[in-house]
Design an enzyme around this catalytic site. Structure first.
Site, PDB file in Angstrom:
ATOM      1  N   GLY A  46       0.937  -1.416  -0.015  1.00 28.69           N
ATOM      2  CA  GLY A  46      -0.055   0.170  -0.024  1.00 28.69           C
ATOM      3  C   GLY A  46       1.317   1.286   0.374  1.00 28.69           C
ATOM      4  N   GLN A  51       3.677   9.631   0.827  1.00 27.21           N
ATOM      5  CA  GLN A  51       4.516   9.086   1.248  1.00 27.21           C
ATOM      6  C   GLN A  51       5.209  10.096  -0.350  1.00 27.21           C
ATOM      7  OE1 GLN A  51       2.552   5.543   2.482  1.00 27.21           O
ATOM      8  NE2 GLN A  51       4.915   4.919   3.533  1.00 27.21           N
ATOM      9  N   CYS A  96       6.354  -0.082   7.404  1.00 26.45           N
ATOM     10  CA  CYS A  96       5.531   0.663   6.416  1.00 26.45           C
ATOM     11  C   CYS A  96       7.116   1.280   5.149  1.00 26.45           C
ATOM     12  CB  CYS A  96       5.270   2.374   7.127  1.00 26.45           C
ATOM     13  SG  CYS A  96       5.292   3.995   6.721  1.00 26.45           S
ATOM     14  N   LEU A  97       6.173   2.160   4.564  1.00 26.09           N
ATOM     15  CA  LEU A  97       7.476   2.678   3.520  1.00 26.09           C
ATOM     16  C   LEU A  97       8.507   3.531   3.737  1.00 26.09           C
ATOM     17  CD1 LEU A  97       5.547   1.737  -0.051  1.00 26.09           C
ATOM     18  CD2 LEU A  97       7.931   0.099   1.059  1.00 26.09           C
ATOM     19  N   HIS A 138      -3.881   1.490   7.954  1.00 23.07           N
ATOM     20  CA  HIS A 138      -2.714   2.320   7.666  1.00 23.07           C
ATOM     21  C   HIS A 138      -2.857   3.373   6.659  1.00 23.07           C
ATOM     22  CE1 HIS A 138       2.012   1.791   8.210  1.00 23.07           C
ATOM     23  NE2 HIS A 138       2.549   2.041   7.030  1.00 23.07           N
ATOM     24  N   GLU A 139      -3.006   3.051   5.153  1.00 20.45           N
ATOM     25  CA  GLU A 139      -2.649   4.100   4.675  1.00 20.45           C
ATOM     26  C   GLU A 139      -3.601   5.215   4.602  1.00 20.45           C
ATOM     27  OE1 GLU A 139      -0.643   3.733   2.539  1.00 20.45           O
ATOM     28  OE2 GLU A 139      -0.526   1.870   3.119  1.00 20.45           O
ATOM     29  N   HIS A 142      -1.735   7.774   7.247  1.00 22.14           N
ATOM     30  CA  HIS A 142      -1.170   8.312   6.480  1.00 22.14           C
ATOM     31  C   HIS A 142      -2.174   9.656   6.246  1.00 22.14           C
ATOM     32  CE1 HIS A 142       2.821   6.391   6.035  1.00 22.14           C
ATOM     33  NE2 HIS A 142       2.021   5.095   5.555  1.00 22.14           N
TER      34      HIS A 142
HETATM   35 NI    NI Z   1       3.414   3.526   5.281  1.00 13.23          NI
END
Ligand code: NI
Length: 171
Positions: A46, A51, A96-97, A138-139, A142
């Site tokens: 995701g 991000q 998380c990226l 989670h997204e 953000h």
């Molecule tokens: Ni993330």
């Protein structure tokens, strides 16, 4: 489509609230396509627009085909997503990226109903559970400037991973 750099957790941008999307433009659709390509390049499951440094309420989620979930292997684009119902609670590891090299155990709802607009701006509403529900939560976090780190109940819930351990479970 192109891969764009992913902003990391030390950036103040990731702590800001993203703006509601007012109009579906070709630029927004390009952004969504770039989000998908960037997410796949990692690989992740995701990605949220902030991000990539864009403070717009847009996310993409794509679970690997081998996950036993409906919609696995098919990208879900959501604009102005909102959780309208949430049930259950489960603590599981997520990453998380924007926080590479770490995983943490986070409590999330096990089932959510999500509303938003699809890539063409049409209203959608669907139920998700398990891993898909977790990634959606989670997204959407953000978009409100929140990272999974903020949801850890203690630092003991955070683990450092070996550098070679890049996982598709990042979001
Ligand atoms: Ni993330």
């Amino acid at each position: 489509m192109s891969v764009r750099p992913i902003i990391k957790s030390d950036s103040p941008t990731l702590r800001m609230r993203s703006k509601e999307v007012k109009e579906i433009t070709p630029a927004l659709q390009r952004l969504l396509d770039d989000m998908l390509e960037t997410m796949r390049a990692e690989p992740g499951v995701g990605l949220a627009a902030p991000q990539l440094g864009v403070l717009q309420r847009a996310i993409v989620v794509e679970l690997p085909r081998e996950e036993e979930e409906p919609l696995s292997g098919c990208p879900i684009f959501l604009i102005n997503p909102a959780i309208v119902e949430a049930n259950g609670e489960e603590e599981r590891a997520e990453g998380c990226l924007s926080v590479p090299g770490y995983m943490g155990d986070v409590v999330r709802a096990t089932q959510v109903t999500v509303e938003g607009l699809n890539r063409r701006g049409r209203p959608v509403r669907f139920k998700a559970q398990g891993f898909l529900a977790r990634v959606l939560q989670h997204e959407i976090d953000h978009l409100d400037g929140m990272l999974f780190l903020d949801r850890l109940t203690s630092l003991a819930k955070l683990r450092k991973l070996p550098p070679e351990d890049g996982g598709w479970e990042y979001a």
